[in-house]
Design a protein around this motif. Structure first.
Motif, PDB file in Angstrom:
ATOM      1  N   ASP A   1       0.820  -1.209   0.000  1.00  0.00           N
ATOM      2  CA  ASP A   1       0.000   0.000   0.000  1.00  0.00           C
ATOM      3  C   ASP A   1       0.854   1.261   0.000  1.00  0.00           C
ATOM      4  O   ASP A   1       0.509   2.255  -0.660  1.00  0.00           O
ATOM      5  CB  ASP A   1      -0.925   0.011   1.220  1.00  0.00           C
ATOM      6  N   ALA A   2       1.976   1.223   0.722  1.00  0.00           N
ATOM      7  CA  ALA A   2       2.845   2.398   0.782  1.00  0.00           C
ATOM      8  C   ALA A   2       3.467   2.690  -0.584  1.00  0.00           C
ATOM      9  O   ALA A   2       3.637   3.855  -0.970  1.00  0.00           O
ATOM     10  CB  ALA A   2       3.929   2.196   1.833  1.00  0.00           C
ATOM     11  N   ALA A   3       3.793   1.619  -1.322  1.00  0.00           N
ATOM     12  CA  ALA A   3       4.367   1.811  -2.660  1.00  0.00           C
ATOM     13  C   ALA A   3       3.344   2.434  -3.597  1.00  0.00           C
ATOM     14  O   ALA A   3       3.672   3.311  -4.408  1.00  0.00           O
ATOM     15  CB  ALA A   3       4.862   0.479  -3.213  1.00  0.00           C
ATOM     16  N   VAL A   4       2.086   2.005  -3.480  1.00  0.00           N
ATOM     17  CA  VAL A   4       1.029   2.590  -4.305  1.00  0.00           C
ATOM     18  C   VAL A   4       0.837   4.058  -3.955  1.00  0.00           C
ATOM     19  O   VAL A   4       0.733   4.924  -4.833  1.00  0.00           O
ATOM     20  CB  VAL A   4      -0.295   1.818  -4.120  1.00  0.00           C
ATOM     21  N   ALA A   5       0.807   4.355  -2.662  1.00  0.00           N
ATOM     22  CA  ALA A   5       0.615   5.738  -2.231  1.00  0.00           C
ATOM     23  C   ALA A   5       1.741   6.638  -2.728  1.00  0.00           C
ATOM     24  O   ALA A   5       1.501   7.763  -3.187  1.00  0.00           O
ATOM     25  CB  ALA A   5       0.521   5.796  -0.706  1.00  0.00           C
ATOM     26  N   ALA A   6       2.979   6.139  -2.647  1.00  0.00           N
ATOM     27  CA  ALA A   6       4.118   6.931  -3.116  1.00  0.00           C
ATOM     28  C   ALA A   6       4.050   7.146  -4.623  1.00  0.00           C
ATOM     29  O   ALA A   6       4.378   8.230  -5.126  1.00  0.00           O
ATOM     30  CB  ALA A   6       5.420   6.237  -2.731  1.00  0.00           C
ATOM     31  N   MET A   7       3.630   6.119  -5.349  1.00  0.00           N
ATOM     32  CA  MET A   7       3.513   6.232  -6.799  1.00  0.00           C
ATOM     33  C   MET A   7       2.458   7.271  -7.184  1.00  0.00           C
ATOM     34  O   MET A   7       2.679   8.100  -8.079  1.00  0.00           O
ATOM     35  CB  MET A   7       3.156   4.871  -7.404  1.00  0.00           C
ATOM     36  N   ILE A   8       1.317   7.249  -6.514  1.00  0.00           N
ATOM     37  CA  ILE A   8       0.264   8.224  -6.795  1.00  0.00           C
ATOM     38  C   ILE A   8       0.740   9.631  -6.444  1.00  0.00           C
ATOM     39  O   ILE A   8       0.497  10.592  -7.196  1.00  0.00           O
ATOM     40  CB  ILE A   8      -1.017   7.870  -6.026  1.00  0.00           C
ATOM     41  N   ASP A   9       1.428   9.773  -5.337  1.00  0.00           N
ATOM     42  CA  ASP A   9       1.935  11.087  -4.932  1.00  0.00           C
ATOM     43  C   ASP A   9       2.920  11.630  -5.965  1.00  0.00           C
ATOM     44  O   ASP A   9       2.887  12.816  -6.313  1.00  0.00           O
ATOM     45  CB  ASP A   9       2.598  10.975  -3.556  1.00  0.00           C
ATOM     46  N   THR A  10       3.799  10.753  -6.455  1.00  0.00           N
ATOM     47  CA  THR A  10       4.752  11.182  -7.486  1.00  0.00           C
ATOM     48  C   THR A  10       4.033  11.634  -8.742  1.00  0.00           C
ATOM     49  O   THR A  10       4.376  12.663  -9.335  1.00  0.00           O
ATOM     50  CB  THR A  10       5.719  10.030  -7.831  1.00  0.00           C
ATOM     51  N   TYR A  11       3.026  10.880  -9.137  1.00  0.00           N
ATOM     52  CA  TYR A  11       2.274  11.260 -10.336  1.00  0.00           C
ATOM     53  C   TYR A  11       1.579  12.601 -10.150  1.00  0.00           C
ATOM     54  O   TYR A  11       1.598  13.458 -11.054  1.00  0.00           O
ATOM     55  CB  TYR A  11       1.245  10.186 -10.686  1.00  0.00           C
ATOM     56  N   ARG A  12       0.978  12.801  -9.005  1.00  0.00           N
ATOM     57  CA  ARG A  12       0.263  14.058  -8.756  1.00  0.00           C
ATOM     58  C   ARG A  12       1.202  15.256  -8.808  1.00  0.00           C
ATOM     59  O   ARG A  12       0.833  16.333  -9.261  1.00  0.00           O
ATOM     60  CB  ARG A  12      -0.441  14.006  -7.400  1.00  0.00           C
TER      61      ARG A  12
END
Length: 445
Positions: free
Chosen positions: A67-78
């Motif tokens: 879940d943390a990897a997904v959250a970091a990926m979304i944050d980077t995209y944003r």
């Protein structure tokens, strides 16, 4: 009903060219008209999908990911618009793959994505061999989990079947029960990625495949390949943008006379006319000259010519009329879960290049809407504009009047009703099938 992709025969398209010329349908007996020979698409007949691409079966994809990897990926995209790869464990139809590459896939479909978004609803690219060489299922490595503004994605599924019947290169598509980290599964349409395996299945010649980026354009930027990083991405073959750059130079800098005289030696004009006709007939506003530049260009290394390859049909058949969030459904005017409160639900997609509506991620640029140099110059030539109109008439007969579209809608609706009743109720399937039918009726009226 068996679905087969109609072959695009590798023959020479005969077209009337020159100032004031008039196009005539392929196979015309009028041989007295001035004509020239052009390059033709070396595509082959593609059979119905099998195995993981068997469209008669509801497939299952479950993902286990940090879940943390997904959250970091979304944050980077944003923050940047970059789509980073992360590792996941993916089980497809009972076969489990470790260290699968997983990243966000899409542009407008990711508009409004927020931190904490449900990964089950997001659009993804799953790549089995991103970290493990040779890892594949039935010979395939890449799977695109599509987003849609409806619950069934019937509009895109039907459009892809019609694309194949129209004799144009398309993608296999399957209905899938998709879940992440043991959460509730959702019905998602999964399609082929346009990669080397797809190219080998669809074409008989070596070539190079280029993807038009959503934030870019089709301008000529000189001979330096680095100047095209943000507007085209090469998907297959050894790195070589030279054919593409030469083509863009011709599109942007040729005189009208040169364009009319030489385009048929650089582009499969018959296939392109059919492509334009098809996109109109399925009501897809997000195609080559839409806000997302959705198209690929394939360069044939043997003939030296290009063909335009269609991509992205989740807005076909009135899909623009319903504003769903990333991966989710929603009626027009509703604010889907995860969409920022200050982001309008009826936001247009044809905003000027470089401008972003409020709420769009900083790294996501607005592509040009309703403008493409190839489309504009092509349709200004009377012979080719006439060819588009002839293709519309032909496709209206073969796709709609023949009953093919009705049969295709029935097949997809029956599949979802009988095999996906735990994911979508029968009334919704019937309602959205009828919506596609109504859209077709309005498009051909």
């Amino acid at each position: 009903m068996t679905r087969r992709r109609t072959a695009i025969v590798a023959t020479i398209a005969v077209l009337a060219l020159g100032g004031g010329g008039t196009a005539f349908a392929l196979g015309s007996d009028d041989t007295d008209r001035a004509a020239t020979s052009g390059v033709s698409t070396a595509a082959v007949e593609v059979a119905d999908g099998t195995g993981v691409w068997d469209s008669e079966t509801l497939h299952d994809i479950s993902v286990e990911v940090d879940d943390a990897a997904v959250a970091a990926m979304i944050d980077t995209y944003r923050k940047t618009g970059d789509k980073d790869w992360i590792e996941a464990t993916v089980t497809i139809d009972g076969t489990t793959f470790e260290q699968v590459g997983m990243r966000l896939k899409g542009n407008s479909s990711l508009r409004g994505v927020e931190d904490g978004a449900d990964p089950t609803e997001l659009p993804w690219l799953l790549r089995l061999d991103e970290y493990v060489d040779g890892q594949a299922l039935d010979g395939w490595t890449d799977f695109v989990v599509r987003s849609n503004n409806s619950e069934t994605a019937l509009n895109e599924a039907v459009a892809l079947d019609l694309l194949a019947e129209a004799g144009l290169a398309g993608e296999h598509a399957v209905a899938t029960s998709f879940s992440v980290n043991g959460g509730d599964a959702q019905l998602r349409l999964v399609v082929q990625a346009l990669d080397e395996a797809w190219e080998f299945e669809n074409f008989t010649t070596d070539g190079l495949l280029y993807k038009s980026e959503a934030g870019g354009d089709w301008t000529y930027r000189g001979t330096d390949p680095d100047s095209y990083t943000d507007i085209f991405d090469q998907e297959t073959g050894d790195d070589d943008l030279t054919p593409l750059i030469d083509f863009l130079d011709f599109l942007n800098n040729s005189t009208d006379a040169e364009f009319e005289d030489e385009l048929a030696s650089r582009l499969d004009v018959e296939a392109f006319a059919r492509y334009l006709a098809f996109e109109d007939l399925v009501g897809n506003t997000d195609d080559i000259d839409g806000p997302g530049n959705n198209s690929y260009l394939r360069y044939d290394a043997e003939t030296g010519g290009f063909t335009v390859v269609a991509w992205d049909h989740n807005l076909a058949f009135g899909g623009m009329g319903r504003m769903g969030g990333p991966g989710g459904a929603g009626e027009f005017g509703e604010r889907p879960e995860g969409m920022p409160s200050d982001m309008p639900t009826d936001m247009p997609t044809d905003f000027p290049e470089g401008e972003r509506p409020d709420g769009m991620p900083d790294g996501m640029r607005g592509g040009p809407g309703g403008s493409n140099v190839l489309v504009e110059r092509f349709t200004e030539v009377e012979a080719w504009a006439d060819l588009v109109e002839q293709a519309k008439a032909d496709l209206t007969e073969s796709l709609y009047a023949s009953g093919f579209a009705d049969d295709t809608i029935d097949r997809w609706a029956e599949l979802l009703t009988t095999q996906a009743s735990d994911l979508v109720d029968a009334d919704t399937v019937a309602e959205e099938a009828d919506a596609v039918r109504d859209s077709i009726a309005s498009l051909v009226s």
